[in-house]
Design a protein around this motif. Structure first.
Motif, PDB file in Angstrom:
ATOM      1  N   VAL A 146       0.863  -1.175   0.000  1.00  0.00           N
ATOM      2  CA  VAL A 146       0.000   0.000   0.000  1.00  0.00           C
ATOM      3  C   VAL A 146       0.903   1.229   0.000  1.00  0.00           C
ATOM      4  O   VAL A 146       1.661   1.458   0.948  1.00  0.00           O
ATOM      5  N   ALA A 147       0.851   1.979  -1.088  1.00  0.00           N
ATOM      6  CA  ALA A 147       1.691   3.165  -1.238  1.00  0.00           C
ATOM      7  C   ALA A 147       0.988   4.366  -0.635  1.00  0.00           C
ATOM      8  O   ALA A 147      -0.081   4.764  -1.093  1.00  0.00           O
ATOM      9  N   VAL A 148       1.583   4.944   0.409  1.00  0.00           N
ATOM     10  CA  VAL A 148       1.010   6.107   1.078  1.00  0.00           C
ATOM     11  C   VAL A 148       1.934   7.298   0.847  1.00  0.00           C
ATOM     12  O   VAL A 148       3.139   7.215   1.114  1.00  0.00           O
ATOM     13  N   ASP A 149       1.375   8.394   0.332  1.00  0.00           N
ATOM     14  CA  ASP A 149       2.195   9.576   0.080  1.00  0.00           C
ATOM     15  C   ASP A 149       1.288  10.803   0.050  1.00  0.00           C
ATOM     16  O   ASP A 149       0.113  10.711  -0.316  1.00  0.00           O
ATOM     17  N   SER A 150       1.859  11.950   0.436  1.00  0.00           N
ATOM     18  CA  SER A 150       1.095  13.202   0.420  1.00  0.00           C
ATOM     19  C   SER A 150       1.210  13.912  -0.921  1.00  0.00           C
ATOM     20  O   SER A 150       0.558  14.934  -1.127  1.00  0.00           O
ATOM     21  N   ILE A 186      -2.470  10.520   1.112  1.00  0.00           N
ATOM     22  CA  ILE A 186      -2.754  11.025   2.459  1.00  0.00           C
ATOM     23  C   ILE A 186      -1.436  11.339   3.162  1.00  0.00           C
ATOM     24  O   ILE A 186      -0.409  10.710   2.904  1.00  0.00           O
ATOM     25  N   ASP A 187      -1.467  12.319   4.029  1.00  0.00           N
ATOM     26  CA  ASP A 187      -0.320  12.640   4.877  1.00  0.00           C
ATOM     27  C   ASP A 187      -0.307  11.620   6.015  1.00  0.00           C
ATOM     28  O   ASP A 187      -1.320  11.452   6.710  1.00  0.00           O
ATOM     29  N   ILE A 188       0.813  10.949   6.216  1.00  0.00           N
ATOM     30  CA  ILE A 188       0.881   9.875   7.215  1.00  0.00           C
ATOM     31  C   ILE A 188       0.500  10.396   8.601  1.00  0.00           C
ATOM     32  O   ILE A 188      -0.097   9.675   9.404  1.00  0.00           O
ATOM     33  N   SER A 189       0.796  11.640   8.903  1.00  0.00           N
ATOM     34  CA  SER A 189       0.468  12.174  10.236  1.00  0.00           C
ATOM     35  C   SER A 189      -1.041  12.320  10.432  1.00  0.00           C
ATOM     36  O   SER A 189      -1.517  12.449  11.553  1.00  0.00           O
ATOM     37  N   GLU A 190      -1.803  12.289   9.323  1.00  0.00           N
ATOM     38  CA  GLU A 190      -3.261  12.378   9.419  1.00  0.00           C
ATOM     39  C   GLU A 190      -3.935  11.043   9.109  1.00  0.00           C
ATOM     40  O   GLU A 190      -5.160  10.958   9.048  1.00  0.00           O
ATOM     41  N   TYR A 191      -3.143  10.006   8.927  1.00  0.00           N
ATOM     42  CA  TYR A 191      -3.664   8.688   8.561  1.00  0.00           C
ATOM     43  C   TYR A 191      -4.361   8.058   9.763  1.00  0.00           C
ATOM     44  O   TYR A 191      -3.755   7.870  10.811  1.00  0.00           O
ATOM     45  N   ASP A 192      -5.653   7.754   9.611  1.00  0.00           N
ATOM     46  CA  ASP A 192      -6.377   7.145  10.730  1.00  0.00           C
ATOM     47  C   ASP A 192      -7.310   6.034  10.257  1.00  0.00           C
ATOM     48  O   ASP A 192      -8.324   5.755  10.880  1.00  0.00           O
ATOM     49  N   GLU A 193      -6.958   5.391   9.146  1.00  0.00           N
ATOM     50  CA  GLU A 193      -7.793   4.309   8.632  1.00  0.00           C
ATOM     51  C   GLU A 193      -7.587   3.043   9.474  1.00  0.00           C
ATOM     52  O   GLU A 193      -6.523   2.841  10.053  1.00  0.00           O
ATOM     53  N   PRO A 194      -8.602   2.166   9.528  1.00  0.00           N
ATOM     54  CA  PRO A 194      -8.533   1.003  10.410  1.00  0.00           C
ATOM     55  C   PRO A 194      -7.628  -0.123   9.894  1.00  0.00           C
ATOM     56  O   PRO A 194      -7.338  -1.051  10.636  1.00  0.00           O
TER      57      PRO A 194
END
Length: 201
Positions: free
Chosen positions: A65-69, A93-101
Motif C-alpha cells: 500500500v503506497a502512502v504519500d502526500s 494522504i499525509d501519514i500524520s493524518e492517517y487514521d484508517e482502520p
C-alpha cells in the motif's frame, strides 16, 4: 492540492536519478536481508513516492500500500504498478493524518521521516498500525549539516542521531531495534550515509 505538492515538478524525472535508484536498491536489498518477508504480507510503503523502494520489495510480499502526500508522485507510481511483482494500492494522504482502520504486517520507508516533524508521534502511530509481530524498516539520513538538500522546504530534520531514534522507537513500544548502514550518497560537497532502522512490534 496540487499547489501544495512540493514534489510536483520532480515527479516525472524522479526515477531518472541513478543515485536515487541505487540508494533505493541498497535499502531494499538490506530490508530483504534483515527482515523475514513472506508472500502473505500486507506492507505499507510510507512516503512511497514513485515506488522505487516498493519495486525492490514487491517480489517478496503479497501487497504494498503506497502512502504519500504528493499526488504527482503517486500518479507516477500508479502509471507503472503493473511492473510490480505484487498487488498494489495507492493512498493519497499525509501519514500524520492517517487514521484508517487497516493494519499492516510491516512498514517500509526510504528518505521520508526527515519530512515529518514529530518523530516520536510518528513511531507511536506506526506501532499502532502494525499487527503483532509486525516490523518497521525505515531508511533515512544520518545526522548532517543541512546541505544534503539544495532546498530545505519541507525538511524538519537534518538527518537523525541513531541512538536518539532508537530511544524514540523503544518508547513507542518497539523491540529488537537495530541499525545498519544501507548506502552512502556522494554529492559534490560531501558524502551522506543512509541508515536502515528495523524494529519489531
Amino acid at each position: 492540492m496540487e499547489n501544495n505538492d512540493l514534489f510536483a515538478h520532480k515527479s516525472k524525472s524522479w526515477d531518472m536519478n541513478s543515485k536515487r535508484v541505487k540508494n533505493a536498491k541498497a535499502i531494499g536489498d538490506l530490508i530483504v536481508k534483515n527482515i523475514k518477508l513472506d508472500k502473505s504480507m500486507n506492507v505499507m510503503d510510507m512516503g512511497a513516492g514513485t515506488g522505487l523502494l516498493s519495486y525492490f520489495i514487491a517480489p517478496f510480499v503479497d501487497k504494498i500500500v503506497a502512502v504519500d502526500s504528493s499526488p504527482s508522485m503517486l500518479k507516477e507510481f500508479e502509471s507503472k504498478c503493473d511492473e510490480f511483482a505484487c498487488k498494489t494500492e495507492v493512498k493519497h494522504i499525509d501519514i500524520s493524518e492517517y487514521d484508517e482502520p487497516e493494519s499492516y504486517d510491516g512498514v517500509i520507508s526510504s528518505m521520508t521521516i526527515h519530512h515529518i516533524e514529530d518523530t516520536p508521534a510518528l513511531l507511536k502511530k506506526l506501532y499502532g498500525m502494525l499487527n503483532d509481530g509486525g516490523f518497521i524498516a525505515l531508511a533515512d539520513l544520518d545526522t548532517e549539516d543541512g546541505s544534503f538538500h539544495s532546498d530545505n522546504t519541507g525538511v524538519f530534520h537534518y538527518g537523525f542521531d541513531r541512538h536518539k531514534l532508537a530511544e524514540y522507537a523503544s518508547e513507542a513500544g518497539f523491540s529488537e531495534v537495530a541499525f545498519s548502514t544501507a548506502s552512502t550518497i556522494s554529492k559534490p560537497h560531501g558524502d551522506f550515509t543512509v541508515f536502515l532502522m528495523t524494529a519489531i512490534k
